[in-house]
Design an enzyme around this catalytic site. Sequence first.
Site, mmCIF file in Angstrom:
data_model
loop_
_atom_site.group_PDB
_atom_site.id
_atom_site.type_symbol
_atom_site.label_atom_id
_atom_site.label_comp_id
_atom_site.label_asym_id
_atom_site.label_seq_id
_atom_site.Cartn_x
_atom_site.Cartn_y
_atom_site.Cartn_z
ATOM 1 N N VAL A 33 48.526 51.906 127.552
ATOM 2 C CA VAL A 33 49.176 50.771 126.910
ATOM 3 C C VAL A 33 48.585 49.481 127.458
ATOM 4 C CG1 VAL A 33 51.385 49.681 126.365
ATOM 5 C CG2 VAL A 33 51.279 52.134 126.798
ATOM 6 N N ASP A 72 62.024 63.477 125.573
ATOM 7 C CA ASP A 72 61.715 62.888 126.878
ATOM 8 C C ASP A 72 62.607 61.668 127.075
ATOM 9 O OD1 ASP A 72 60.562 62.409 129.308
ATOM 10 O OD2 ASP A 72 58.717 61.554 128.520
ATOM 11 N N LYS A 123 48.938 50.566 121.897
ATOM 12 C CA LYS A 123 48.974 51.956 122.363
ATOM 13 C C LYS A 123 47.774 52.682 121.799
ATOM 14 C CE LYS A 123 53.881 53.088 123.002
ATOM 15 N NZ LYS A 123 54.929 54.040 122.606
#
Length: 461
Positions: free
Chosen positions: A114, A240, A128
């Site tokens: 990033v 996540d 990204k």
Amino acid sequence: MAAAAAGRAWRGARLSAAALLALTLLALTLLALTAGRGGGGSGVGHPGSPTPPPPPPPPLPPGLREELRQRRRDLRRLEAAAGGGQTATGGLGCGDLSLATGVSVLGWGFTKVVARAALAGGGAVALKSVHGAGREVRQCVQRYGAPAGCRRLAAYKLLKEVTLLRRLRHPGIVQLHGQCYDNSGDPEIRVTAMLELGSPLEMIQLLQTPWEERFKICLSLVELLFYLAHSPLGSIVLLDFQPRQFVMVDGNLKVTDMDDASTEELSCKEDNDCTLDFPTKSFPLNCSAVGKCEGINEKKNLFNAYRYFFTYLLPHSAPSALRPFLSDILNATGDLRYGINETLKAFEKVLHLYKSGLYLQKRPLLLKDYISLKGFRMVEGEDYKCWPSYSHLGCLLSVHSAEEAAAICNSQSQCQSFIITQQRTWTGRPLASFQSSLTDLIPDANAVVYVKRSASSGERL
């Protein structure tokens, strides 16, 4: 990884200055590639001689081809599901990316790197792209020995994230400003997502903020999970789910990493197939008639919100009258007795009680013990500290009314006077400034200073 949560090195990462410089050069190279690709240039060679075509890439190993096929199939399925209805299409493209300046790497994760970049027209975005030296690509190369194919495999995760961000629109999801996509027929896909830029979510700092601000974070998270449970793509789970996947944008919580989100609910044949396991708890769920574990995505999100956010941010320094309601929320989400619908209703009830001042009922009236000096305000300056204050220079707290401020002042031995300021919190409540003495007064037609009668006897008003 989260776009701006990358502002701190992700846990476990240890990079030297040389490695960080290499990542910066990687981002700069990405920009150069997007500026040069597709432009029809003849490349570099001997003057007057045609550039020879590149050799064909070697065939990919069968196992890698199968993984690519599966990710391609999953992406197409997601694109088909996201095709209906309105999509949030970013306006930036490869041309904007090629003109961006001031590229600096913010961080890196398992799959992506990033960077921050300034746009030619003003403003900044988070970029990204696939982290070619990240763990996912490295492990793939160790298995298959095909770097370009492995980067392509990782790129499918970023393409999946872009697809989700194009379809999902919610204040709690980071905004996609655009993307640059290049699939020129080689084994590699070059894709860069241009996203809203935020700041890292620092839990330690959040614990030191006023309760009202921490409640806002939790309420925003609940509203996001409600949207994900009822999204246009079906129930979405954040696989996540950790604080580092979130950022703060203008004081608002936003999830910024969606590549591990899933719209699939676990398939089952019987209830025993539907146990939701966490490190310290397990929850049995039901297998539905259509062979899916009922509500597993929603419940997984909710319990993660409980263990990573609610337990730390909700109870500490909350108004005493609201603590029983907050305890009910903690108990019901910690045991998954509440679903997301019930949780949102419980949060909205607490918000209503807090904004309306109903939680202050049955309290003694203490403002009568104060003298009000209308048309004045106190000189601003450093004074005694209280926790958690909206100012590091003194004691500045959110109150519903002057009556509540009087109760707070009475509870603090150092407090002798206070003023209701013109500042407002996100709930619309005013901030009150508490003082240990009656300082110099300044004329102000819109202000009122409240002084303890016991203090005023020793002061010349």
